[in-house]
Write an enzyme that holds these catalytic residues in place. Structure first.
Site, short mmCIF file in Angstrom:
data_model
loop_
_atom_site.label_atom_id
_atom_site.label_comp_id
_atom_site.label_asym_id
_atom_site.label_seq_id
_atom_site.Cartn_x
_atom_site.Cartn_y
_atom_site.Cartn_z
N THR A 128 -0.15 18.03 2.43
CA THR A 128 -1.55 18.04 2.84
C THR A 128 -2.08 19.46 2.98
OG1 THR A 128 -2.95 17.58 4.77
CG2 THR A 128 -0.62 17.79 5.19
N ASP A 129 -3.40 19.57 2.88
CA ASP A 129 -4.03 20.89 3.12
C ASP A 129 -4.01 21.25 4.61
OD1 ASP A 129 -5.91 19.02 4.01
OD2 ASP A 129 -7.62 19.93 2.96
N GLU A 130 -3.71 20.25 5.48
CA GLU A 130 -3.79 20.50 6.92
C GLU A 130 -2.73 21.50 7.39
OE1 GLU A 130 -4.65 17.03 9.31
OE2 GLU A 130 -5.60 16.03 7.61
N TYR A 157 0.96 16.20 13.48
CA TYR A 157 1.05 15.74 12.09
C TYR A 157 1.19 16.92 11.13
CZ TYR A 157 -0.68 14.38 7.44
OH TYR A 157 -0.82 14.23 6.10
N LYS A 215 4.33 18.08 8.68
CA LYS A 215 4.23 18.22 7.22
C LYS A 215 4.59 19.66 6.82
CE LYS A 215 3.07 15.57 4.52
NZ LYS A 215 3.77 14.49 3.77
N LYS A 257 -8.44 5.62 9.44
CA LYS A 257 -9.00 6.89 8.97
C LYS A 257 -10.52 6.76 8.89
CE LYS A 257 -4.82 8.55 8.19
NZ LYS A 257 -3.98 7.96 7.21
N PRO A 304 -17.74 5.69 15.68
CA PRO A 304 -17.38 6.78 16.59
C PRO A 304 -17.31 8.13 15.89
CG PRO A 304 -15.44 5.45 16.04
CD PRO A 304 -16.58 4.87 15.28
P1 NAD Z 1 -0.08 5.94 4.71
O1 NAD Z 1 0.10 6.13 6.19
O2 NAD Z 1 -1.18 5.07 4.22
O3 NAD Z 1 1.27 5.37 4.07
C1 NAD Z 1 2.54 5.88 4.39
C2 NAD Z 1 3.58 4.94 3.80
O4 NAD Z 1 4.88 5.48 4.10
C3 NAD Z 1 3.54 3.53 4.38
O5 NAD Z 1 3.64 2.59 3.34
C4 NAD Z 1 4.75 3.48 5.30
O6 NAD Z 1 5.30 2.17 5.42
C5 NAD Z 1 5.70 4.43 4.60
N1 NAD Z 1 6.68 5.01 5.52
C6 NAD Z 1 6.45 5.57 6.72
N2 NAD Z 1 7.60 5.97 7.28
C7 NAD Z 1 8.58 5.68 6.40
C8 NAD Z 1 9.99 5.88 6.40
N3 NAD Z 1 10.62 6.46 7.43
N4 NAD Z 1 10.69 5.48 5.32
C9 NAD Z 1 10.07 4.87 4.26
N5 NAD Z 1 8.75 4.64 4.22
C10 NAD Z 1 8.01 5.06 5.28
O7 NAD Z 1 -0.20 7.42 4.14
P2 NAD Z 1 -1.07 7.95 2.91
O8 NAD Z 1 -2.43 8.28 3.41
O9 NAD Z 1 -0.89 7.08 1.74
O10 NAD Z 1 -0.34 9.35 2.65
C11 NAD Z 1 0.77 9.42 1.75
C12 NAD Z 1 1.25 10.87 1.71
O11 NAD Z 1 0.19 11.73 1.29
C13 NAD Z 1 1.73 11.39 3.06
O12 NAD Z 1 2.88 12.19 2.83
C14 NAD Z 1 0.56 12.23 3.56
O13 NAD Z 1 1.01 13.26 4.39
C15 NAD Z 1 0.01 12.76 2.24
N6 NAD Z 1 -1.42 13.09 2.24
C16 NAD Z 1 -2.34 12.16 2.67
C17 NAD Z 1 -3.69 12.49 2.60
C18 NAD Z 1 -4.75 11.49 3.03
O14 NAD Z 1 -5.95 11.84 3.04
N7 NAD Z 1 -4.42 10.26 3.34
C19 NAD Z 1 -4.10 13.73 2.13
C20 NAD Z 1 -3.13 14.65 1.70
C21 NAD Z 1 -1.79 14.31 1.75
P1 TYD Z 2 -9.32 11.35 9.52
O1 TYD Z 2 -9.81 10.33 8.54
O2 TYD Z 2 -8.51 10.91 10.68
O3 TYD Z 2 -8.57 12.46 8.66
P2 TYD Z 2 -8.02 13.95 9.13
O4 TYD Z 2 -8.06 14.04 10.60
O5 TYD Z 2 -6.64 13.94 8.59
O6 TYD Z 2 -8.94 14.93 8.46
O7 TYD Z 2 -10.60 12.12 10.10
C1 TYD Z 2 -11.53 12.76 9.25
C2 TYD Z 2 -12.53 13.47 10.14
O8 TYD Z 2 -13.29 12.48 10.85
C3 TYD Z 2 -11.90 14.34 11.21
O9 TYD Z 2 -12.71 15.50 11.40
C4 TYD Z 2 -11.93 13.48 12.46
C5 TYD Z 2 -13.17 12.65 12.26
N1 TYD Z 2 -13.14 11.29 12.85
C6 TYD Z 2 -14.20 10.84 13.65
O10 TYD Z 2 -15.18 11.58 13.89
N2 TYD Z 2 -14.14 9.58 14.17
C7 TYD Z 2 -13.09 8.77 13.96
O11 TYD Z 2 -13.08 7.62 14.50
C8 TYD Z 2 -12.01 9.21 13.12
C9 TYD Z 2 -10.82 8.34 12.84
C10 TYD Z 2 -12.09 10.48 12.59
#
Ligand code: NAD
Ligand code: TYD
Length: 356
Positions: free
Chosen positions: A132-134, A158, A162, A197, A213
């Site tokens: 992630t970029d975070e 988190y 990462k 999210k 929210p």
């Molecule tokens: P998600 O939470 O939707 O899915 C995570 C998946 O991993 C789930 O299916 C869960 O069952 C599985 N999992 C969790 N713990 C596990 C374990 N111990 N063993 C096996 N499986 C396990 O997450 P996502 O949003 O699809 O993100 C996927 C990846 O991309 C993550 O590594 C996250 O850090 C990265 N990422 C996400 C975003 C985003 O915006 N969602 C952005 C950048 C990077």
């Molecule tokens: P989120 O989707 O949780 O992603 P991340 O925190 O990984 O960027 O949140 C996106 C942005 O939205 C973040 O600035 C937090 C904000 N947010 C709200 O304002 N209300 C909410 O209920 C949630 C879940 C997030």
């Protein structure tokens, strides 16, 4: 054959579906099926012999070793993680366990497997770590976007977990020569995202007439990327990325949270007007801010474009319309994920926030 971890989650499932739609190479999908993993995301593959689903934990080293020995994948694409910042604030333990220890376990088994390969198989093997970029921390309004050279400064449990996993991947390349690739991507949106999210949560609350929210003043900025574009970027990095390199992936779409929520409300007003005739934006409610809330993320995605020719295909407008349309067409999916566990989380995260 490739091994995907976390392929029942949001991005992983989109990746597996895209992968099998584009190529005939089978996938072993190792997923623990936590609250975020949903086999329904993969329902379209139920009778597809190219998809082998295994429920299990990446920390289960004998299981990972067995899967590697049996399927002999040419690559591991590692998505499995705990992924929600607010949950990491509420309880960081699982984030350490899966994101750090789990990545370590997977790296150890990958290393043992790769060291046992020879010749062309060994040269072709890849371990692609999805991050992630975070990990780069938070930007001020006038700071340049995150580049691959930006120093790590993670702020949440988190992002710290990462960052730790990224460092382990880097160390396995540097120390053991494991053929690794790392991608650091901005906020994804699209089909099958768990409604904790921002985007799916706002969609779901709006459709149920519940408050939308907004943490703090709503002016925090995120870069948004359509999940299909992320999947294409990962395929490009897997195919042509230089070993040991990291690639930042972003959508060139910086938006404040308020902008995102207003856009969602306007699309819903158009596609599914509220029964009471009120605009959905009237549900916007300012609530207590997230502790340590990062102000701004922005990605400089020029390296992946320059080296691998990838750039996003969707604009925010086109991607967000597809996303809203998907949720409206899949209300059954939404109903199924809004289980008891989801209600518990909504109570834990939102009950005491109140209006600020
Ligand atoms: P998600 O939470 O939707 O899915 C995570 C998946 O991993 C789930 O299916 C869960 O069952 C599985 N999992 C969790 N713990 C596990 C374990 N111990 N063993 C096996 N499986 C396990 O997450 P996502 O949003 O699809 O993100 C996927 C990846 O991309 C993550 O590594 C996250 O850090 C990265 N990422 C996400 C975003 C985003 O915006 N969602 C952005 C950048 C990077
Ligand atoms: P989120 O989707 O949780 O992603 P991340 O925190 O990984 O960027 O949140 C996106 C942005 O939205 C973040 O600035 C937090 C904000 N947010 C709200 O304002 N209300 C909410 O209920 C949630 C879940 C997030």
């Amino acid at each position: 054959m490739i091994l995907v971890t976390g392929g029942a989650g949001f991005i992983g499932a989109n990746f597996v579906l895209d992968w099998l739609a584009q190529a005939d190479e089978p996938v072993v999908n190792l997923d623990k099926l936590t609250y975020a993993g949903n086999p329904e995301n993969l329902a379209g593959l139920r009778d597809d012999p190219r998809h082998v689903f295994v429920q299990g934990d990446i920390n289960d080293r004998p299981l990972v070793a067995k899967l590697l020995a049996r399927h002999r994948p040419r690559a591991i694409v590692h998505f499995a993680a705990e992924s929600h910042v607010d949950r990491s604030i509420n309880g960081p333990g699982e984030f350490i366990q899966t994101n750090i220890n789990g990545t370590f376990s997977l790296l150890e088994e990958a290393r043992a497997f790769w060291q046992g390969l020879a010749g062309a198989d060994k040269a072709a093997f890849r371990f692609l770590h999805v991050s992630t970029d975070e990990v780069y921390g938070s930007l001020g309004p006038n700071d340049p976007p995150f580049a691959e050279t930006t120093a790590y400064a993670p702020n949440s449990p988190y992002s710290a977990s990462k960052a730790a996993s990224d460092h382990l991947v880097r160390a396995y390349r540097h120390t053991y020569g494991l053929p690794t690739l790392t991608t650091n991507c901005s906020n994804n949106y699209g089909a099958c995202q768990f409604p904790e999210k921002l985007i799916p949560l706002v969609l779901l609350n709006a459709l149920n007439g519940k408050p939308l929210p907004i943490y703090g003043n709503g002016l925090n900025v995120r870069d948004w990327l359509y999940v299909g574009d992320h999947c294409a970027a990962i395929r490009a990095v897997l195919a042509g990325g230089r070993l040991g390199e990291t690639y930042n992936i972003g959508g060139w779409n910086e938006k404040t949270n308020l902008d995102v929520v207003h856009t969602l409300c306007a699309i819903l007003d158009e596609l599914k007007p509220a029964a009471n005739g009120q605009p959905y934006a009237s549900l916007i409610t300012y609530v207590k801010d997230r502790p340590g809330h990062d102000a701004r993320y922005a990605i400089d995605a020029r390296k992946i474009e320059r080296e691998l020719g990838w750039k996003p295909a969707e604009t925010f407008d086109s991607g967000i319309r597809k996303t809203v349309a998907w949720y409206l067409a899949n209300l059954g999916w939404v109903e199924n994920v809004v289980s008891g566990e989801y209600q518990n989380w909504m109570a834990t995260n939102y009950q005491n926030r109140g209006a600020s």
